[in-house]
Design a protein around this motif. Structure first.
Motif, PDB file in Angstrom:
ATOM      1  N   GLN A   1       0.816  -1.212   0.000  1.00 26.83           N
ATOM      2  CA  GLN A   1       0.000   0.000   0.000  1.00 26.83           C
ATOM      3  C   GLN A   1       0.854   1.267   0.000  1.00 26.83           C
ATOM      4  O   GLN A   1       0.326   2.368   0.072  1.00 26.83           O
ATOM      5  CB  GLN A   1      -0.937   0.017   1.221  1.00 26.83           C
ATOM      6  CG  GLN A   1      -2.089  -0.969   1.127  1.00 26.83           C
ATOM      7  CD  GLN A   1      -1.641  -2.406   1.308  1.00 26.83           C
ATOM      8  OE1 GLN A   1      -0.817  -2.694   2.171  1.00 26.83           O
ATOM      9  NE2 GLN A   1      -2.157  -3.298   0.492  1.00 26.83           N
ATOM     10  N   GLY A   2       2.166   1.126  -0.039  1.00 26.42           N
ATOM     11  CA  GLY A   2       3.058   2.278  -0.075  1.00 26.42           C
ATOM     12  C   GLY A   2       3.424   2.817   1.291  1.00 26.42           C
ATOM     13  O   GLY A   2       4.035   3.878   1.393  1.00 26.42           O
ATOM     14  N   ARG A   3       3.055   2.114   2.360  1.00 34.02           N
ATOM     15  CA  ARG A   3       3.394   2.555   3.711  1.00 34.02           C
ATOM     16  C   ARG A   3       4.776   2.046   4.083  1.00 34.02           C
ATOM     17  O   ARG A   3       5.135   0.904   3.772  1.00 34.02           O
ATOM     18  CB  ARG A   3       2.376   2.019   4.719  1.00 34.02           C
ATOM     19  CG  ARG A   3       0.978   2.576   4.519  1.00 34.02           C
ATOM     20  CD  ARG A   3       0.045   2.028   5.581  1.00 34.02           C
ATOM     21  NE  ARG A   3       0.008   0.571   5.503  1.00 34.02           N
ATOM     22  CZ  ARG A   3      -1.066  -0.152   5.219  1.00 34.02           C
ATOM     23  NH1 ARG A   3      -2.216   0.449   4.992  1.00 34.02           N
ATOM     24  NH2 ARG A   3      -1.006  -1.467   5.171  1.00 34.02           N
ATOM     25  N   ALA A   4       5.523   2.896   4.764  1.00 31.42           N
ATOM     26  CA  ALA A   4       6.862   2.506   5.212  1.00 31.42           C
ATOM     27  C   ALA A   4       6.762   1.341   6.189  1.00 31.42           C
ATOM     28  O   ALA A   4       5.862   1.290   7.026  1.00 31.42           O
ATOM     29  CB  ALA A   4       7.553   3.685   5.874  1.00 31.42           C
ATOM     30  N   VAL A   5       7.690   0.409   6.062  1.00 35.44           N
ATOM     31  CA  VAL A   5       7.787  -0.732   6.965  1.00 35.44           C
ATOM     32  C   VAL A   5       9.029  -0.511   7.818  1.00 35.44           C
ATOM     33  O   VAL A   5      10.098  -0.196   7.292  1.00 35.44           O
ATOM     34  CB  VAL A   5       7.905  -2.060   6.178  1.00 35.44           C
ATOM     35  CG1 VAL A   5       8.127  -3.235   7.112  1.00 35.44           C
ATOM     36  CG2 VAL A   5       6.683  -2.274   5.299  1.00 35.44           C
ATOM     37  N   ARG A   6       8.885  -0.660   9.127  1.00 37.12           N
ATOM     38  CA  ARG A   6      10.047  -0.491  10.014  1.00 37.12           C
ATOM     39  C   ARG A   6      11.026  -1.621   9.757  1.00 37.12           C
ATOM     40  O   ARG A   6      10.653  -2.788   9.728  1.00 37.12           O
ATOM     41  CB  ARG A   6       9.599  -0.493  11.464  1.00 37.12           C
ATOM     42  CG  ARG A   6       8.806   0.755  11.825  1.00 37.12           C
ATOM     43  CD  ARG A   6       8.450   0.760  13.281  1.00 37.12           C
ATOM     44  NE  ARG A   6       9.626   0.669  14.115  1.00 37.12           N
ATOM     45  CZ  ARG A   6      10.146   1.673  14.817  1.00 37.12           C
ATOM     46  NH1 ARG A   6       9.559   2.843  14.785  1.00 37.12           N
ATOM     47  NH2 ARG A   6      11.213   1.503  15.562  1.00 37.12           N
ATOM     48  N   GLN A   7      12.258  -1.245   9.558  1.00 31.03           N
ATOM     49  CA  GLN A   7      13.317  -2.201   9.271  1.00 31.03           C
ATOM     50  C   GLN A   7      14.613  -1.603   9.799  1.00 31.03           C
ATOM     51  O   GLN A   7      14.861  -0.417   9.599  1.00 31.03           O
ATOM     52  CB  GLN A   7      13.408  -2.415   7.755  1.00 31.03           C
ATOM     53  CG  GLN A   7      14.250  -3.547   7.306  1.00 31.03           C
ATOM     54  CD  GLN A   7      13.602  -4.901   7.539  1.00 31.03           C
ATOM     55  OE1 GLN A   7      12.557  -5.192   7.021  1.00 31.03           O
ATOM     56  NE2 GLN A   7      14.236  -5.724   8.340  1.00 31.03           N
TER      57      GLN A   7
END
Length: 112
Positions: free
Chosen positions: A60-66
């Motif tokens: 969905q284009g949301r940042a994923v914490r990594q």
């Protein structure tokens, strides 16, 4: 915010140019390093003397914490796999298709 007709896995995105397609084995190994929700790896623009890093985003284009170390490793692997990338451009690797594209630096990540 601009609206995109493209989705993760789709090449139709304004202001983008497909550069290459990564082998499935490369994408599989890279994806195994990252959170399972990651659909797109977005390399930032490089700056003189500094290594590129990457942001990771879900479908969905949301940042994923990594962790930063993982994002730096992902960027380094992509740059090593595709040695001719222009560090002045932002690049996105779609983990569903393996497509690597150059995109406008101000564009939001590809969303589903």
């Amino acid at each position: 915010m601009p609206t995109y007709t493209g989705t993760a896995g789709s090449p139709s995105r304004p202001n983008s140019t497909e550069i290459a397609t990564a082998p499935a084995s490369f994408v599989e190994i890279l994806a195994s390093l990252l959170d399972p929700d990651v659909a797109v790896v977005r390399l930032d623009t490089g700056s003189a003397g500094y290594p590129r890093t990457a942001g990771v985003f879900d479908a969905q284009g949301r940042a994923v914490r990594q962790p930063l170390a993982y994002r730096q490793a992902a960027a380094r692997w992509i740059v090593q796999r595709f040695p001719g990338l222009d560090p002045r451009n932002v690049h996105e690797l779609d983990l569903a298709t393996g497509r690597l594209t150059a995109v406008a630096a101000d564009a939001t990540p590809m969303a589903a």
